[in-house]
Design a protein around this motif. Structure first.
Motif, PDB file in Angstrom:
ATOM      1  N   UNK A 109       3.159  -3.993   5.096  1.00 60.13           N
ATOM      2  CA  UNK A 109       2.538  -3.675   6.387  1.00 60.13           C
ATOM      3  C   UNK A 109       1.067  -3.282   6.186  1.00 60.13           C
ATOM      4  N   UNK A 111      -0.944  -1.344   7.686  1.00 60.79           N
ATOM      5  CA  UNK A 111      -1.241   0.096   7.742  1.00 60.79           C
ATOM      6  C   UNK A 111      -0.821   0.782   6.443  1.00 60.79           C
ATOM      7  N   UNK A 112       0.314   0.320   5.862  1.00 60.43           N
ATOM      8  CA  UNK A 112       0.781   0.899   4.602  1.00 60.43           C
ATOM      9  C   UNK A 112      -0.200   0.594   3.475  1.00 60.43           C
ATOM     10  N   UNK A 115      -3.325   2.672   4.000  1.00 63.08           N
ATOM     11  CA  UNK A 115      -3.041   4.089   3.754  1.00 63.08           C
ATOM     12  C   UNK A 115      -2.955   4.355   2.257  1.00 63.08           C
ATOM     13  N   UNK A 206      -7.949   0.854  10.313  1.00 60.90           N
ATOM     14  CA  UNK A 206      -7.819   2.246  10.753  1.00 60.90           C
ATOM     15  C   UNK A 206      -7.659   3.165   9.544  1.00 60.90           C
TER      16      UNK A 206
ATOM     17  N   UNK B 230       4.641   6.982  11.095  1.00 60.11           N
ATOM     18  CA  UNK B 230       3.777   7.462  10.010  1.00 60.11           C
ATOM     19  C   UNK B 230       2.437   7.908  10.569  1.00 60.11           C
ATOM     20  N   UNK B 231       1.886   7.126  11.467  1.00 60.88           N
ATOM     21  CA  UNK B 231       0.588   7.461  12.052  1.00 60.88           C
ATOM     22  C   UNK B 231       0.666   8.787  12.793  1.00 60.88           C
ATOM     23  N   UNK B 245       3.800  10.762   6.045  1.00 70.43           N
ATOM     24  CA  UNK B 245       3.344   9.423   6.416  1.00 70.43           C
ATOM     25  C   UNK B 245       3.432   8.484   5.220  1.00 70.43           C
ATOM     26  N   UNK B 249       5.669   5.084   4.903  1.00 65.69           N
ATOM     27  CA  UNK B 249       5.080   3.763   4.677  1.00 65.69           C
ATOM     28  C   UNK B 249       5.629   3.121   3.401  1.00 65.69           C
TER      29      UNK B 249
END
Lengths: 256, 273
Positions: A109, A111-112, A115, A206, B230-231, B245, B249
């Motif tokens: 993903x 976002x993962x 992050x 983001x 998570x966000x 988070x 993830x």
């Protein structure tokens, strides 16, 4: 056996199924007042565009989105070209592991990934910078670019290059006059797809952006609160996709 | 290029792309795992993981993600197979038109969905009321809808590419040898589309499992999809939130990769049977 049912009707239906929902977006962007149950807006105007693009933040978002997409795509083409050549010319006896590694980013993903990289990026001073954003986008652009590029390589290109070599063309000349023109259509398609993948990235931007504005990031909050402004953003957001469609439709009409 | 050592040349050509993917992918996983087990006080602790697994909101989020992912994938695959079958003898222009949603960004599709399907939206104004809630509904149907709109054409593109001219020729050959429609489907069409269909299914499944901006735009506030969960954790407690988070993830990525592995396994077994 060609199908003899009315093609134009089918084409129109398919195009309408796509265009009508999006068409409402255009109307919405120019509708200052469009309250239920009205099927047409009560008042037209540019309020949405004023809010969306009035401030300096929107200009910054657009610039960053563009610069990052162009840089990530260029880098992906540069890194992906030699790999696509090897895979397209079927030079590997066991290509499956290579494909598997190159496809890994499709499974993670965005976002993962962003992050997980963000802490390293903070330490490296890449957090919230253009190079940081380009790097994280590169992870997602690269697989698409390679998959498209590799379809352009093969025995037909190799044999043209060999012919040029026989006639005494040097490596630089061969690349510019033979290789590049023969893969130009796939190169264009790969660049377009790569640009779109970067342009649409939300989660990864983001996570490593540290609050830097990019087009999808500044658009999302408006989707549920101010549909007119969201629609104004959306029209700009849609432009590269429209360009892609025009190219694809033209290619479909006049195959190379 | 003087290819004195072809094997070495091949390796050198593959190395940059492989290095980029391995470094960034590996770095991302390592970073997320590390954050998930590193409390501010130092040392290693599994507190974030324990907190995560004990949170009922997380279980709900997991359930919602599973439901939305399976439903979106199933509907997209079925629609794509039917549409590809219907459109494969059509002209190239119609096929190009049918794959138009492919380059449209997901967030944009979500914005269009809100415009049409939200309470008071255009669909409701036209038909005078929708039978089900579709935007920000608890079942996540809005998310399913956006992904079906986006992924059906994507899968169709893969299928149409596999069903080239040679498929029609082989079908005609089979028909001349006396194969009925059902036999042609089983022994000619299915083997041709199975590979691309499996690859596409895996990619779509992984996409939806990791969905982020679409659930933020059209998904329910409670429960949320995993990435949105998570966000939200990062928006609460600054340090413990980061750990939770990260754990979420890591788990989301593991689920996506595991589903892909299962799908590959499943396809291999089907092939062997």
């Amino acid at each position: 056996m060609p199908d003899r049912r009315p093609s134009r009707l089918v084409a129109a239906a398919v195009a309408a199924a796509f265009a009508v929902p999006l068409g409402a977006l255009v109307v919405r962007a120019f509708a200052d007042a469009w309250r239920a149950p009205g099927l047409v807006p009560q008042r037209f105007g540019l309020r949405g565009f004023d809010i969306a693009f009035g401030g300096a933040r929107a200009a910054e978002a657009l610039t960053i989105s563009l610069v990052v997409a162009v840089a990530a795509t260029s880098l992906a083409l540069l890194v992906g070209w030699p790999a696509a050549r090897v895979l397209g010319e079927r030079r590997l006896r066991h290509p499956a592991p290579v494909f598997l590694i190159l496809a890994l980013p499709l499974l993670v993903p965005p976002y993962a990934a962003g992050f997980g990289l963000s802490e390293w990026f903070i330490r490296l001073g890449l957090s919230g910078t253009i190079p940081g954003l380009v790097l994280v986008h590169l992870l997602f652009v690269l697989p698409y670019v390679i998959v498209v590029l590799l379809s352009g390589f093969g025995p037909q290109v190799t044999s043209l290059e060999e012919m040029a070599q026989t006639y005494g063309a040097g490596p630089g000349h061969r690349f510019a006059r033979v290789t590049l023109p023969s893969v130009a259509p796939t190169l264009g398609a790969a660049a377009l797809l790569g640009f779109l993948v970067s342009w649409s990235q939300y989660g990864s931007s983001l996570a490593v952006g540290a609050g830097r504005p990019m087009l999808p990031l500044v658009m999302l909050p408006f989707v549920n609160t101010d549909p007119q402004t969201a629609a104004a953003f959306a029209l700009l957001f849609l432009l590269p996709a429209v360009a892609a469609l025009l190219v694809a439709t033209r290619l479909a009409r006049s195959p190379l | 290029m003087g290819a004195r050592d072809p094997a070495r040349l091949t390796a050198a050509r593959l190395a940059p792309a492989l290095l980029v993917v391995v470094a960034l992918f590996g770095g991302a996983i390592a970073g997320a795992v590390r954050t998930s087990v590193s409390p501010l006080a130092g040392g290693v602790s599994l507190d974030a993981w324990r907190e995560l697994l004990e949170d009922p909101a997380f279980s709900e989020s997991l359930l919602l993600t599973a439901r939305v992912a399976f439903l979106s994938t199933l509907v997209s695959v079925l629609l794509a197979v039917v549409l590809a079958g219907a459109l494969r003898r059509r002209g190239t222009l119609i096929r190009a038109l049918a794959t138009m949603p492919v380059p449209v960004p997901h967030l944009l599709a979500a914005a269009v969905a809100v415009l049409w399907l939200a309470p008071g939206g255009l669909a409701e104004r036209i038909v005078g009321g929708l039978p089900v809630e579709l935007i920000r509904d608890r079942q996540g149907l809005g998310i399913v809808l956006v992904y079906v709109y986006k992924e059906t054409p994507f899968l169709m593109l893969l299928l149409l590419a596999a069903m080239g001219r040679s498929l029609s020729e082989r079908e005609e050959a089979a028909a001349m040898l006396g194969a009925g429609p059902w036999q042609r489907l089983r022994w000619v069409i299915w083997p041709t589309i199975r590979g691309p269909l499996m690859v596409g299914t895996i990619v779509v499944l992984a996409f939806v499992v990791g969905a982020f901006e679409v659930p933020l735009a059209v998904g329910p506030n409670q429960p949320t999809m995993l990435a949105a969960y998570a966000f939200e954790a990062t928006q609460g407690d600054v340090i413990a939130g980061e750990q939770v988070a990260a754990a979420t993830l890591v788990l989301t990525t593991v689920i996506a990769v595991a589903l892909a592995a299962v799908a590959v396994r499943f396809a291999r077994t089907a092939e062997g049977a």
